[in-house]
Design a protein around this motif. Structure first.
Motif, PDB file in Angstrom:
ATOM      1  N   ALA A   1       0.283  -1.251  -0.263  1.00 11.61           N
ATOM      2  CA  ALA A   1      -0.124   0.303  -0.140  1.00 11.61           C
ATOM      3  C   ALA A   1       0.989   1.422  -0.114  1.00 11.61           C
ATOM      4  O   ALA A   1       2.493   1.381   0.228  1.00 11.61           O
ATOM      5  N   PRO A   2       0.025   1.952  -0.716  1.00 10.32           N
ATOM      6  CA  PRO A   2       1.066   3.593  -0.385  1.00 10.32           C
ATOM      7  C   PRO A   2       2.007   4.075   0.933  1.00 10.32           C
ATOM      8  O   PRO A   2       1.036   3.849   2.277  1.00 10.32           O
ATOM      9  N   GLY A   3       3.139   4.185   0.950  1.00  9.15           N
ATOM     10  CA  GLY A   3       3.481   4.375   1.879  1.00  9.15           C
ATOM     11  C   GLY A   3       3.985   3.652   2.877  1.00  9.15           C
ATOM     12  O   GLY A   3       3.956   3.499   4.389  1.00  9.15           O
ATOM     13  N   LYS A   4       3.543   1.914   3.030  1.00  9.60           N
ATOM     14  CA  LYS A   4       3.561   0.926   3.424  1.00  9.60           C
ATOM     15  C   LYS A   4       4.759  -0.333   3.135  1.00  9.60           C
ATOM     16  O   LYS A   4       5.199  -0.450   1.714  1.00  9.60           O
ATOM     17  N   GLY A   5       5.271  -0.755   3.946  1.00  3.47           N
ATOM     18  CA  GLY A   5       5.526  -1.514   3.342  1.00  3.47           C
ATOM     19  C   GLY A   5       5.594  -3.478   2.979  1.00  3.47           C
ATOM     20  O   GLY A   5       3.767  -2.911   3.055  1.00  3.47           O
ATOM     21  N   PRO A   6       6.112  -4.442   2.366  1.00  2.00           N
ATOM     22  CA  PRO A   6       4.582  -4.499   1.257  1.00  2.00           C
ATOM     23  C   PRO A   6       4.307  -5.828   2.435  1.00  2.00           C
ATOM     24  O   PRO A   6       5.130  -6.420   3.976  1.00  2.00           O
ATOM     25  N   GLU A   7       3.133  -6.159   2.370  1.00  5.41           N
ATOM     26  CA  GLU A   7       2.437  -7.186   3.299  1.00  5.41           C
ATOM     27  C   GLU A   7       2.310  -8.619   2.571  1.00  5.41           C
ATOM     28  O   GLU A   7       1.376  -8.868   1.044  1.00  5.41           O
ATOM     29  N   TRP A   8       2.732  -9.387   3.497  1.00  3.42           N
ATOM     30  CA  TRP A   8       1.955 -10.813   3.208  1.00  3.42           C
ATOM     31  C   TRP A   8       1.021 -11.412   2.438  1.00  3.42           C
ATOM     32  O   TRP A   8       0.247 -11.142   3.411  1.00  3.42           O
ATOM     33  N   VAL A   9       0.241 -11.898   1.883  1.00  5.97           N
ATOM     34  CA  VAL A   9      -1.014 -12.396   1.238  1.00  5.97           C
ATOM     35  C   VAL A   9      -1.680 -13.263   1.387  1.00  5.97           C
ATOM     36  O   VAL A   9      -2.230 -13.372   2.013  1.00  5.97           O
TER      37      VAL A   9
ATOM     38  N   SER B   1     -15.098  -9.055  -1.489  1.00  2.75           N
ATOM     39  CA  SER B   1     -16.258  -8.060  -0.301  1.00  2.75           C
ATOM     40  C   SER B   1     -14.520  -7.191  -0.134  1.00  2.75           C
ATOM     41  O   SER B   1     -13.805  -7.136   0.856  1.00  2.75           O
ATOM     42  N   LEU B   2     -14.406  -6.681  -1.294  1.00  2.00           N
ATOM     43  CA  LEU B   2     -13.102  -5.686  -1.203  1.00  2.00           C
ATOM     44  C   LEU B   2     -12.792  -4.688   0.169  1.00  2.00           C
ATOM     45  O   LEU B   2     -14.373  -4.071   0.061  1.00  2.00           O
ATOM     46  N   LYS B   3     -12.286  -4.495   0.385  1.00  2.34           N
ATOM     47  CA  LYS B   3     -12.005  -3.064   1.399  1.00  2.34           C
ATOM     48  C   LYS B   3     -11.188  -1.732   1.041  1.00  2.34           C
ATOM     49  O   LYS B   3     -10.319  -1.931   0.307  1.00  2.34           O
ATOM     50  N   PRO B   4     -11.706  -1.126   1.532  1.00  2.00           N
ATOM     51  CA  PRO B   4     -10.427   0.341   1.082  1.00  2.00           C
ATOM     52  C   PRO B   4      -9.155  -0.096   1.298  1.00  2.00           C
ATOM     53  O   PRO B   4      -8.597   0.104   0.706  1.00  2.00           O
ATOM     54  N   GLU B   5      -8.922  -0.283   2.413  1.00  2.98           N
ATOM     55  CA  GLU B   5      -7.758  -0.823   3.334  1.00  2.98           C
ATOM     56  C   GLU B   5      -7.154  -2.312   2.385  1.00  2.98           C
ATOM     57  O   GLU B   5      -5.847  -2.386   2.556  1.00  2.98           O
ATOM     58  N   ASP B   6      -7.228  -2.874   1.328  1.00  2.00           N
ATOM     59  CA  ASP B   6      -7.403  -3.157   0.677  1.00  2.00           C
ATOM     60  C   ASP B   6      -6.300  -2.628  -0.185  1.00  2.00           C
ATOM     61  O   ASP B   6      -6.221  -3.716  -1.768  1.00  2.00           O
ATOM     62  N   THR B   7      -6.306  -1.927  -0.961  1.00  4.27           N
ATOM     63  CA  THR B   7      -6.145  -0.639  -1.678  1.00  4.27           C
ATOM     64  C   THR B   7      -3.911  -0.887  -1.985  1.00  4.27           C
ATOM     65  O   THR B   7      -3.262  -0.609  -0.651  1.00  4.27           O
ATOM     66  N   ALA B   8      -3.720  -1.436  -2.721  1.00  9.20           N
ATOM     67  CA  ALA B   8      -2.810  -2.258  -2.694  1.00  9.20           C
ATOM     68  C   ALA B   8      -2.097  -1.897  -4.475  1.00  9.20           C
ATOM     69  O   ALA B   8      -2.601  -2.182  -4.997  1.00  9.20           O
ATOM     70  N   VAL B   9      -0.651  -1.965  -4.467  1.00  6.62           N
ATOM     71  CA  VAL B   9      -0.066  -2.640  -5.978  1.00  6.62           C
ATOM     72  C   VAL B   9       0.048  -4.391  -4.778  1.00  6.62           C
ATOM     73  O   VAL B   9       0.705  -4.873  -4.663  1.00  6.62           O
ATOM     74  N   TYR B  10      -0.227  -5.206  -5.727  1.00  7.89           N
ATOM     75  CA  TYR B  10      -0.145  -6.737  -5.948  1.00  7.89           C
ATOM     76  C   TYR B  10       0.491  -6.919  -6.793  1.00  7.89           C
ATOM     77  O   TYR B  10       0.606  -7.028  -7.819  1.00  7.89           O
TER      78      TYR B  10
END
Length: 119
Positions: free
Chosen positions: A40-48, A85-94
């Protein structure tokens, strides 16, 4: 040349769905453990999510469990991520990522696909 290419991202309203795809080439896909990772913008990579080489075992982060589903087609060298069931917090580059050294960090990854969840 080893390569991963993601597709399927876009703009979707909260509660909507998207299906991401990852096309692999240049390596033996059917023996590779694969991951989806997002940033996500301004954050580190997150495992999904993680999927085993045969596709018979999957894992999900708590933030997406029950909403996302990972799958793969070893005959086509592709992997998919169904996102519901996408949420705004799912916004990111995948990104799709090939396992390296037993983990996703430092593994081969594609250029990514942008997912934006907004009304």
């Amino acid at each position: 040349k080893r390569q991963l290419v993601e597709s399927g991202g876009g703009l979707v309203q909260p509660g909507g769905s998207l299906r991401l795809s990852c096309a692999a080439s240049g390596f033996t896909f059917n023996v590779a453990v694969m991951y989806w990772v997002r940033q996500a913008p301004g954050k580190g990579p997150e495992w999904v999510s993680t999927i085993s080489s045969r596709g018979d075992v999957t894992w999900y982060s708590d933030s997406v469990k029950g909403r996302f589903s990972v799958s793969r087609d070893n005959a086509q060298n592709t992997m998919a991520l169904q996102m519901n069931s996408l949420k705004p917090e799912d916004t990111a580059v995948y990104y799709c990522v090939k396992q390296s050294g037993g983990t996703w960090t430092g593994g081969l990854r594609g250029p990514g696909t942008q997912v934006t969840v907004s009304s």
